[in-house]
Design an enzyme around this catalytic site. Structure first.
Site, PDB file in Angstrom:
ATOM      1  N   HIS A  30       1.987  -3.182  -6.266  1.00  0.00           N
ATOM      2  CA  HIS A  30       1.141  -1.985  -6.310  1.00  0.00           C
ATOM      3  C   HIS A  30      -0.213  -2.410  -6.861  1.00  0.00           C
ATOM      4  O   HIS A  30      -0.487  -2.296  -8.034  1.00  0.00           O
ATOM      5  CB  HIS A  30       1.795  -0.953  -7.229  1.00  0.00           C
ATOM      6  CG  HIS A  30       1.034   0.326  -7.316  1.00  0.00           C
ATOM      7  ND1 HIS A  30       0.677   1.047  -6.210  1.00  0.00           N
ATOM      8  CD2 HIS A  30       0.577   1.028  -8.385  1.00  0.00           C
ATOM      9  CE1 HIS A  30       0.032   2.147  -6.596  1.00  0.00           C
ATOM     10  NE2 HIS A  30      -0.054   2.144  -7.906  1.00  0.00           N
TER      11      HIS A  30
ATOM     12  N   ARG B  77      -0.026   7.688   0.862  1.00  0.00           N
ATOM     13  CA  ARG B  77      -1.493   7.583   0.986  1.00  0.00           C
ATOM     14  C   ARG B  77      -1.865   7.071   2.373  1.00  0.00           C
ATOM     15  O   ARG B  77      -2.782   7.592   3.022  1.00  0.00           O
ATOM     16  CB  ARG B  77      -2.042   6.644  -0.096  1.00  0.00           C
ATOM     17  CG  ARG B  77      -2.065   7.306  -1.457  1.00  0.00           C
ATOM     18  CD  ARG B  77      -2.641   6.423  -2.542  1.00  0.00           C
ATOM     19  NE  ARG B  77      -2.780   7.206  -3.774  1.00  0.00           N
ATOM     20  CZ  ARG B  77      -2.781   6.700  -4.990  1.00  0.00           C
ATOM     21  NH1 ARG B  77      -2.671   5.396  -5.165  1.00  0.00           N
ATOM     22  NH2 ARG B  77      -2.918   7.482  -6.040  1.00  0.00           N
TER      23      ARG B  77
ATOM     24  N   ARG C 297      -6.077  -2.138 -12.234  1.00  0.00           N
ATOM     25  CA  ARG C 297      -4.745  -1.931 -12.810  1.00  0.00           C
ATOM     26  C   ARG C 297      -4.393  -3.112 -13.716  1.00  0.00           C
ATOM     27  O   ARG C 297      -3.709  -2.969 -14.723  1.00  0.00           O
ATOM     28  CB  ARG C 297      -3.701  -1.824 -11.705  1.00  0.00           C
ATOM     29  CG  ARG C 297      -3.816  -0.567 -10.861  1.00  0.00           C
ATOM     30  CD  ARG C 297      -2.715  -0.526  -9.828  1.00  0.00           C
ATOM     31  NE  ARG C 297      -2.814   0.655  -8.974  1.00  0.00           N
ATOM     32  CZ  ARG C 297      -3.438   0.671  -7.808  1.00  0.00           C
ATOM     33  NH1 ARG C 297      -4.027  -0.401  -7.351  1.00  0.00           N
ATOM     34  NH2 ARG C 297      -3.482   1.776  -7.089  1.00  0.00           N
TER      35      ARG C 297
ATOM     36  N   ASN D 164      -0.555  -2.040 -21.830  1.00  0.00           N
ATOM     37  CA  ASN D 164       0.626  -1.290 -21.404  1.00  0.00           C
ATOM     38  C   ASN D 164       1.925  -2.076 -21.563  1.00  0.00           C
ATOM     39  O   ASN D 164       2.986  -1.480 -21.742  1.00  0.00           O
ATOM     40  CB  ASN D 164       0.442  -0.800 -19.966  1.00  0.00           C
ATOM     41  CG  ASN D 164      -0.506   0.394 -19.916  1.00  0.00           C
ATOM     42  OD1 ASN D 164      -0.913   0.904 -20.960  1.00  0.00           O
ATOM     43  ND2 ASN D 164      -0.858   0.842 -18.735  1.00  0.00           N
TER      44      ASN D 164
ATOM     45  N   VAL E  57       6.785   3.639 -13.987  1.00  0.00           N
ATOM     46  CA  VAL E  57       5.575   3.954 -13.216  1.00  0.00           C
ATOM     47  C   VAL E  57       4.306   3.422 -13.875  1.00  0.00           C
ATOM     48  O   VAL E  57       3.260   3.328 -13.231  1.00  0.00           O
ATOM     49  CB  VAL E  57       5.419   5.476 -12.940  1.00  0.00           C
ATOM     50  CG1 VAL E  57       6.672   6.064 -12.353  1.00  0.00           C
ATOM     51  CG2 VAL E  57       4.994   6.231 -14.171  1.00  0.00           C
ATOM     52  N   SER E  58       4.385   3.069 -15.165  1.00  0.00           N
ATOM     53  CA  SER E  58       3.178   2.609 -15.869  1.00  0.00           C
ATOM     54  C   SER E  58       2.610   1.372 -15.177  1.00  0.00           C
ATOM     55  O   SER E  58       3.356   0.538 -14.667  1.00  0.00           O
ATOM     56  CB  SER E  58       3.521   2.274 -17.325  1.00  0.00           C
ATOM     57  OG  SER E  58       4.280   3.314 -17.906  1.00  0.00           O
TER      58      SER E  58
ATOM     59  N   GLY F 267       3.510  12.186 -16.535  1.00  0.00           N
ATOM     60  CA  GLY F 267       4.814  12.557 -17.084  1.00  0.00           C
ATOM     61  C   GLY F 267       5.049  14.048 -16.991  1.00  0.00           C
ATOM     62  O   GLY F 267       6.126  14.502 -16.577  1.00  0.00           O
TER      63      GLY F 267
ATOM     64  N   GLY G  19       6.408   9.896 -22.016  1.00  0.00           N
ATOM     65  CA  GLY G  19       4.970  10.071 -21.765  1.00  0.00           C
ATOM     66  C   GLY G  19       4.747  11.487 -21.271  1.00  0.00           C
ATOM     67  O   GLY G  19       5.370  11.905 -20.281  1.00  0.00           O
TER      68      GLY G  19
ATOM     69  N   ARG H 139      -6.014   4.058 -15.719  1.00  0.00           N
ATOM     70  CA  ARG H 139      -7.266   3.355 -15.409  1.00  0.00           C
ATOM     71  C   ARG H 139      -8.458   4.262 -15.625  1.00  0.00           C
ATOM     72  O   ARG H 139      -8.391   5.462 -15.401  1.00  0.00           O
ATOM     73  CB  ARG H 139      -7.253   2.918 -13.935  1.00  0.00           C
ATOM     74  CG  ARG H 139      -6.480   1.679 -13.704  1.00  0.00           C
ATOM     75  CD  ARG H 139      -6.803   1.092 -12.357  1.00  0.00           C
ATOM     76  NE  ARG H 139      -6.295   1.911 -11.272  1.00  0.00           N
ATOM     77  CZ  ARG H 139      -6.614   1.721 -10.002  1.00  0.00           C
ATOM     78  NH1 ARG H 139      -7.463   0.767  -9.670  1.00  0.00           N
ATOM     79  NH2 ARG H 139      -6.097   2.463  -9.061  1.00  0.00           N
TER      80      ARG H 139
HETATM   81  N1  LIG Z   1       2.956   3.538 -10.247  1.00  0.00           N
HETATM   82  C1  LIG Z   1       2.010   4.309  -9.756  1.00  0.00           C
HETATM   83  O1  LIG Z   1       1.895   4.449  -8.540  1.00  0.00           O
HETATM   84  C2  LIG Z   1       1.079   5.034 -10.683  1.00  0.00           C
HETATM   85  C3  LIG Z   1       0.250   6.068 -10.200  1.00  0.00           C
HETATM   86  C4  LIG Z   1      -0.571   6.740 -11.101  1.00  0.00           C
HETATM   87  C5  LIG Z   1      -0.590   6.383 -12.453  1.00  0.00           C
HETATM   88  N2  LIG Z   1       0.211   5.365 -12.880  1.00  0.00           N
HETATM   89  C6  LIG Z   1       0.240   4.950 -14.286  1.00  0.00           C
HETATM   90  O2  LIG Z   1       1.010   5.879 -15.051  1.00  0.00           O
HETATM   91  C7  LIG Z   1       0.606   5.805 -16.417  1.00  0.00           C
HETATM   92  C8  LIG Z   1       0.371   7.216 -16.979  1.00  0.00           C
HETATM   93  O3  LIG Z   1      -0.676   7.851 -16.275  1.00  0.00           O
HETATM   94  P1  LIG Z   1      -1.165   9.327 -16.731  1.00  0.00           P
HETATM   95  O4  LIG Z   1      -2.045   9.805 -15.638  1.00  0.00           O
HETATM   96  O5  LIG Z   1      -0.008  10.170 -17.153  1.00  0.00           O
HETATM   97  O6  LIG Z   1      -2.026   8.998 -18.020  1.00  0.00           O
HETATM   98  P2  LIG Z   1      -2.335  10.002 -19.254  1.00  0.00           P
HETATM   99  O7  LIG Z   1      -3.435   9.370 -20.022  1.00  0.00           O
HETATM  100  O8  LIG Z   1      -2.497  11.393 -18.781  1.00  0.00           O
HETATM  101  O9  LIG Z   1      -0.992   9.930 -20.124  1.00  0.00           O
HETATM  102  C9  LIG Z   1      -0.615   8.743 -20.743  1.00  0.00           C
HETATM  103  C10 LIG Z   1       0.579   8.988 -21.627  1.00  0.00           C
HETATM  104  O10 LIG Z   1       0.900   7.748 -22.257  1.00  0.00           O
HETATM  105  C11 LIG Z   1       0.935   7.956 -23.650  1.00  0.00           C
HETATM  106  N3  LIG Z   1       0.443   6.784 -24.367  1.00  0.00           N
HETATM  107  C12 LIG Z   1      -0.772   6.192 -24.245  1.00  0.00           C
HETATM  108  N4  LIG Z   1      -0.868   5.173 -25.129  1.00  0.00           N
HETATM  109  C13 LIG Z   1       0.313   5.143 -25.812  1.00  0.00           C
HETATM  110  C14 LIG Z   1       0.820   4.327 -26.843  1.00  0.00           C
HETATM  111  N5  LIG Z   1       0.083   3.337 -27.395  1.00  0.00           N
HETATM  112  N6  LIG Z   1       2.072   4.565 -27.291  1.00  0.00           N
HETATM  113  C15 LIG Z   1       2.812   5.562 -26.769  1.00  0.00           C
HETATM  114  N7  LIG Z   1       2.390   6.368 -25.780  1.00  0.00           N
HETATM  115  C16 LIG Z   1       1.145   6.166 -25.314  1.00  0.00           C
HETATM  116  C17 LIG Z   1       0.014   9.144 -23.930  1.00  0.00           C
HETATM  117  O11 LIG Z   1       0.367   9.778 -25.153  1.00  0.00           O
HETATM  118  C18 LIG Z   1       0.332  10.027 -22.717  1.00  0.00           C
HETATM  119  O12 LIG Z   1       1.511  10.759 -22.947  1.00  0.00           O
HETATM  120  C19 LIG Z   1      -0.623   4.896 -16.438  1.00  0.00           C
HETATM  121  O13 LIG Z   1      -0.247   3.584 -16.793  1.00  0.00           O
HETATM  122  C20 LIG Z   1      -1.100   4.906 -14.977  1.00  0.00           C
HETATM  123  O14 LIG Z   1      -1.840   3.766 -14.647  1.00  0.00           O
HETATM  124  C21 LIG Z   1       1.037   4.711 -12.023  1.00  0.00           C
END
Ligand SMILES: NC(=O)c1ccc[n+]([C@@H]2O[C@H](COP(=O)([O-])OP(=O)(O)OC[C@H]3O[C@@H](n4cnc5c(N)ncnc54)[C@H](O)[C@@H]3O)[C@@H](O)[C@H]2O)c1
Length: 322
Positions: free
Chosen positions: A176, A152, A89, A96, A119-120, A14, A9, A83
């Protein structure tokens, strides 16, 4: 041995994780694996050049395909839709789960010896999906959330106090999500319990702000979710593994009897080192804390059950934890 970390990602989260690792020289090689190869290539070049500016040795490369994650000690899964305002979430669940399943199968095939950091979102369920589709032992699958949620909470305590930044150690357990379990009784500022510094109403406000912390940023950004603190929290876990620190952090792991639960992922204190999960720490909880943790585990179980109802797990070959 050359150390290699693959980040799946190349979105906000990422690329920020990869950038932090490159800026710290945490490993020899970071591989960016995303669905848009040109974006991955562009970001990899930019980060490699930044590493040179920082006088660090880390090379960042783009994966041409999943086979390029071979030999990774760690694979971080960040792919997934983030989100949007008003979206929980949990709304992300089905979308996801499919994305994470696809990458879990790729990891199983191409990086079978790696430790996976998920992390997703929804985080705990996505870590569960990785368990089921890689079949890796629970030591090699960790979900990142507790470090972020604790950071946080520490920030919101600082906001109340106006001092102590960097000295606040906040403790959070559970999933989470809205049912996370902040633990003010295990929270200190330079060793001083917060109950000696804030009254119960103020502590209640801190707890509420912590639970709403992610949504607050989502609403302010208007497009996407937080990524600086999440990425830094993930880099802390990567460093703990690569440097074999055996430090304790709150992480989402598959429970195997700890706290009375089995075959469900939730956030608990974990000792992290070269093997991933070195040990799950069992804290003594009071009745109220146990009840809150139970509610949190139940909310993750509900999401797993709703995925089961869609026959999501029907093609999974089972795992070593079963
Ligand atoms: N665990 C945590 O504490 C935490 C905190 C923040 C964000 N997140 C999660 O992390 C994830 C990524 O967040 P982000 O800010 O980088 O989002 P973003 O939209 O900036 O990036 C998402 C990435 O996922 C890829 N993607 C989306 N749909 C896809 C698919 N169908 N197939 C393949 N790749 C795909 C996109 O190409 C991109 O590289 C999200 O699920 C978000 O909710 C988790």
């Amino acid at each position: 041995m050359a150390s290699k970390v693959t980040v799946i990602g190349t979105g906000n989260f990422g690329s920020t994780v990869a950038f932090i690792l490159a800026m710290r020289g945490s490993c020899h090689e970071v591989v960016l694996h995303g669905r848009n190869i040109n974006v991955a290539k562009g970001k990899a070049l930019d980060m490699s050049q930044a590493a040179n500016a920082a006088r660090e040795h880390t090379i960042v490369r783009a994966a041409e395909g999943p086979e390029d994650m071979a030999g990774s000690q760690i694979v971080v899964i960040t792919a997934g839709a983030p989100r949007t305002p008003g979206m929980s979430r949990d709304d992300l669940l089905t979308m996801n789960a499919q994305i994470v399943k696809k990458y879990a199968l790729e990891i199983k095939e191409h990086a079978p010896g790696s430790i996976v950091i998920v992390v997703s979102n929804p985080l705990d369920v996505m870590a569960y999906v990785v368990h089921k589709y890689t079949g890796f032992p629970r030591e090699r699958i960790l979900g990142m959330a507790g470090i972020l949620d604790s950071a946080r909470m520490a920030h919101f305590i600082y906001e109340k106090l106006g001092y102590g930044a960097g000295q606040i150690r906040a403790t959070i357990m559970g999933g989470h999500g809205d049912t996370m379990v902040p633990l003010p009784k295990f929270t200190t500022v330079a060793g001083v319990p917060i109950s000696d510094l804030l009254d119960s109403e103020e502590i209640g406000e801190v707890v509420k702000k912590t639970r709403d912390g992610g949504a607050q940023i989502v609403n302010l950004l208007g497009d996407g979710s937080a990524y600086y603190a999440p990425a830094k929290s993930t880099a802390v876990m990567v460093d703990a593994i690569l440097k074999d620190t055996n430090q304790i952090h709150s992480c989402a792991v598959m429970l195997q009897g700890e706290y009375g639960y089995n075959d469900i992922v939730s956030g608990v204190p974990v000792m992290i080192g070269a093997n991933g999960v070195q040990k799950v720490i069992e804290m003594t909880l009071n009745d109220l804390q146990k009840t809150r943790f139970k509610k949190s585990v139940a909310s993750v179980q509900e999401m797993v059950d709703s995925l089961c109802k869609t026959d999501f797990f029907n093609d999974c070959e089972g795992d070593e934890n079963a």
